[in-house]
Motif scaffolding. Structure first.
Motif, short mmCIF file in Angstrom:
data_model
loop_
_atom_site.label_atom_id
_atom_site.label_comp_id
_atom_site.label_asym_id
_atom_site.label_seq_id
_atom_site.Cartn_x
_atom_site.Cartn_y
_atom_site.Cartn_z
N PHE A 309 0.86 -1.19 0.00
CA PHE A 309 0.00 0.00 0.00
C PHE A 309 0.90 1.23 0.00
CE2 PHE A 309 -2.46 3.36 1.85
CZ PHE A 309 -3.76 3.13 1.43
N SER A 310 0.84 2.01 -1.07
CA SER A 310 1.59 3.27 -1.09
C SER A 310 0.88 4.21 -2.07
CB SER A 310 3.05 3.05 -1.49
OG SER A 310 3.12 2.63 -2.82
N ASP A 311 1.32 5.45 -2.12
CA ASP A 311 0.61 6.45 -2.93
C ASP A 311 0.49 6.07 -4.39
OD1 ASP A 311 0.18 7.94 -0.76
OD2 ASP A 311 1.91 9.27 -1.04
N GLU A 312 1.61 5.54 -4.93
CA GLU A 312 1.64 5.30 -6.38
C GLU A 312 0.58 4.30 -6.85
OE1 GLU A 312 4.65 3.73 -9.62
OE2 GLU A 312 5.63 4.62 -7.86
N PRO A 313 0.55 3.07 -6.26
CA PRO A 313 -0.51 2.14 -6.72
C PRO A 313 -1.92 2.64 -6.41
CG PRO A 313 0.74 1.15 -4.92
CD PRO A 313 1.45 2.40 -5.31
N ILE A 314 -2.07 3.45 -5.38
CA ILE A 314 -3.41 3.96 -5.09
C ILE A 314 -3.81 4.97 -6.17
CG2 ILE A 314 -4.72 5.46 -3.49
CD1 ILE A 314 -4.52 2.74 -2.39
N GLU A 315 -2.86 5.81 -6.57
CA GLU A 315 -3.14 6.77 -7.65
C GLU A 315 -3.48 6.02 -8.93
OE1 GLU A 315 -3.63 10.06 -7.78
OE2 GLU A 315 -3.41 10.02 -5.61
N SER A 316 -2.74 4.93 -9.18
CA SER A 316 -3.01 4.22 -10.42
C SER A 316 -4.37 3.52 -10.33
CB SER A 316 -1.83 3.32 -10.78
OG SER A 316 -2.16 1.99 -10.73
N ALA A 317 -4.74 3.02 -9.15
CA ALA A 317 -6.08 2.43 -8.99
C ALA A 317 -7.14 3.49 -9.22
CB ALA A 317 -6.22 1.83 -7.59
N LYS A 318 -6.87 4.70 -8.73
CA LYS A 318 -7.82 5.80 -8.89
C LYS A 318 -8.04 6.09 -10.37
CE LYS A 318 -8.11 10.64 -7.63
NZ LYS A 318 -7.43 11.73 -6.97
N ASN A 319 -6.93 6.14 -11.13
CA ASN A 319 -7.05 6.43 -12.56
C ASN A 319 -7.75 5.31 -13.30
OD1 ASN A 319 -5.74 8.82 -12.13
ND2 ASN A 319 -3.70 7.98 -12.61
N GLY A 320 -7.43 4.07 -12.92
CA GLY A 320 -8.05 2.92 -13.57
C GLY A 320 -9.56 2.93 -13.34
N LEU A 321 -9.94 3.16 -12.11
CA LEU A 321 -11.36 3.19 -11.78
C LEU A 321 -12.07 4.32 -12.52
CD1 LEU A 321 -13.63 2.02 -10.04
CD2 LEU A 321 -12.92 3.54 -8.21
N ARG A 323 -11.34 5.50 -15.39
CA ARG A 323 -11.56 5.11 -16.79
C ARG A 323 -12.86 4.31 -16.93
NH1 ARG A 323 -6.28 2.24 -17.85
NH2 ARG A 323 -7.35 0.94 -19.38
N ILE A 324 -13.09 3.42 -15.97
CA ILE A 324 -14.30 2.60 -16.02
C ILE A 324 -15.54 3.47 -15.79
CG2 ILE A 324 -15.54 0.71 -14.87
CD1 ILE A 324 -12.77 -0.51 -14.20
N LEU A 325 -15.44 4.37 -14.82
CA LEU A 325 -16.60 5.21 -14.49
C LEU A 325 -16.92 6.19 -15.63
CD1 LEU A 325 -15.97 5.92 -10.69
CD2 LEU A 325 -17.34 4.13 -11.73
N THR A 326 -15.87 6.65 -16.32
CA THR A 326 -16.09 7.56 -17.45
C THR A 326 -16.79 6.83 -18.59
OG1 THR A 326 -14.08 8.70 -16.80
CG2 THR A 326 -14.92 9.22 -18.99
N ALA A 327 -16.38 5.58 -18.83
CA ALA A 327 -17.04 4.81 -19.89
C ALA A 327 -18.50 4.57 -19.52
CB ALA A 327 -16.32 3.48 -20.09
N ALA A 328 -18.75 4.31 -18.24
CA ALA A 328 -20.13 4.07 -17.79
C ALA A 328 -20.97 5.33 -18.02
CB ALA A 328 -20.14 3.67 -16.32
N GLU A 329 -20.37 6.47 -17.73
CA GLU A 329 -21.10 7.73 -17.89
C GLU A 329 -21.40 7.99 -19.37
OE1 GLU A 329 -19.39 10.92 -15.73
OE2 GLU A 329 -21.26 12.04 -15.89
#
Ligand code: AMP
Ligand code: ZN
Length: 470
Positions: A309-321, A323-329
């Protein structure tokens, strides 16, 4: 579905005891404080396992306990000068709030150790009758060597344990266990000490040992043999090994057919601990990040491996998510346009099962959520490259339905969350629109800044004002 079984150290085809049904027992937290981010890993991972079984049509009996009597709870109660039950009840409630935030479904049953004492006493009686347990001055011990398969889960043998046992004399005296017949024996019932909660028993007033709780509660709420027993890898030895010994010695039947263990979560590559000052509760982290990001982060790794758990993978999870939410919208916007069916629909819809197949193949391979997320990203890419404003409502709806179904298995919501924050944000946006209409730009800017300070960014688009958490 293949499941890696700690017992055989192999992936095995999952075959339920009763067709169409699955009983899962997951060791839950000891409730003496807010749960930490490491505790959230088994909760999220095994909730996802449960959701996947439900997706496949299984009836799932999901049992996860709260350990509500323990030295740590008693110590905390003594520090705060309150009853132990006050501490445990309080943190059970807090834990349930964190679970809800992380979209972890409530278990079918959440048994509590203190409410199951009579059944624990019964199991101890059976073990004593069968020669697997004995009492010494109010303490009842399990006679470990009487259970010939001891060590089968952790793959330890008794000789190894024997050579590893040093300074035992001293520690036994300190823990008050110096009367046991053998250093391998462990406690089933311990006598009360001054100021501790206790229950009456044939061996005097006292309380049950930790390992016994899970043996008794899993039997009561699932059965003598359970399909899947799960928990963090730290529990393999001695906790799960001892659960097997007690249950199989008492019930003369296999305790659990599949054992699943999640890997440990570290923080910035260090073990999380209060003394290192890197201890993070779920509450700390969800104050900073949308809880969905935490859930997504946990599932981007296969559950058996370690996770950092560190900032970098959390930021990348945030961006990944995102992308999914934008496609849903985007799909929701197309659906709202209500375009008629077109010739392209059949071709578009015919491609969709490929994503489901890839997703299921990953999940069937020992719950490989990392690869399952890749299948969802493939679907998102397909939507982004194939769907546009002119797409038909039918095509967009079919893609949306699939996206919602697959993300739903992972416990990720793609609909516009209607929480209290949302309604507050929507109200402020409306107020800002009204201010703009009235040409009160100072007020409109003021509202935008207020939203920004709440972590909400606005975007003016052709479809109106959109907002997102930043
Ligand atoms: P405890 O309250 O310590 O009994 O832990 C409750 C559950 O959380 C158990 O299944 C533990 O194995 C699991 N757990 C505790 N710490 C971690 C961690 N750092 N990473 C992953 N799982 C953990
Ligand atoms: Zn347990």
């Amino acid at each position: 579905m293949q499941i890696y079984n700690t017992l055989s150290r192999k992936k095995e085809e999952f075959v339920p005891i009763n067709p169409g049904k699955v009983g899962i027992y997951v060791c839950g937290p000891t409730v003496y404080g807010l749960i930490h981010i490491g505790n959230a890993r088994p909760m999220i991972v095994f909730d996802t396992l449960r959701r996947y079984f439900e997706y496949k049509g299984y009836e799932v009996n999901y049992v996860s306990n709260f350990t509500d009597v323990d030295d740590k709870i008693i110590n905390r109660a003594n520090q705060e000068n309150v009853a132990a039950s006050y501490i445990s009840e309080k943190y059970i409630e807090e834990c349930k709030k964190d679970m809800e935030a992380l979209n972890v479904k409530p278990a079918t049953v959440h048994p509590q150790a203190t409410l199951e004492i009579p059944d624990m006493i019964e199991m101890i009686k059976v073990l004593i009758e069968k020669g697997h347990a004995y009492e010494k001055n109010g303490t009842v011990y399990f006679r470990t060597r009487s259970f010939k398969d001891y060590g089968k889960l952790s793959h330890k043998n008794i000789d190894e344990l024997e050579s590893g046992h040093r300074d035992e004399e001293h520690s036994l005296k300190v823990s008050g266990e110096d009367e046991k017949e053998d250093f391998l024996d462990f406690v089933l019932w311990k006598p009360k000490k001054e100021g501790e909660p206790y229950w009456e028993s044939p061996w005097g007033d006292g309380r049950p040992g930790w390992h016994l709780e899970c043996s008794v509660m899993s039997k009561k709420y699932i059965g003598g043999t359970i399909d899947i027993h799960a928990g963090g890898e730290d529990l393999i030895f001695p906790h799960h090994e001892n659960e097997i010994a007690q249950s199989e010695a008492a019930n003369d039947t296999t305790f659990a057919r599949y054992w699943m263990h999640n890997g440990f979560l570290k923080i910035n590559n260090e073990k999380m601990s209060k003394s290192l000052g890197n201890f993070k509760t779920v509450r700390d982290i969800t104050a900073q990040y949308d809880p969905q990001i935490i859930r997504f982060f946990m599932l981007q790794a296969q559950y058996r491996g370690p996770l950092n758990f560190s900032d970098e993978p959390i930021e990348s999870a945030k961006n990944g998510l995102e992308r999914i939410l934008t496609a849903a919208e985007k799909l929701r916007d197309i659906i709202a346009k209500d375009n008629p069916d077109s010739d392209k629909d059949t071709e578009f819809i015919a491609e969709l099962p490929k994503f489901t197949e890839k997703f299921e193949a990953a999940m069937d391979d020992d719950l490989n959520t990392a690869d399952a997320i890749t299948a969802i990203f493939d679907l998102v890419r397909y939507v982004n490259t194939t769907c546009n404003e002119d797409s038909s409502k039918s095509s967009a709806a079919a893609a949306y339905e699939l996206l919602e179904k697959l993300t739903g298995v992972l416990g990720i919501k793609i609909d516009k969350a209607e929480d209290s924050l949302d309604s507050e944000v929507e109200a402020l946006i409306e107020e800002r629109q009204a201010a703009r209409k009235a040409k009160d730009f100072a007020k409109a800017d003021e509202i935008r800044d207020k939203l920004l300070s709440m972590g909400i960014e606005l975007k003016d688009t052709r479809e109106g004002v959109k907002w997102k958490r930043i």
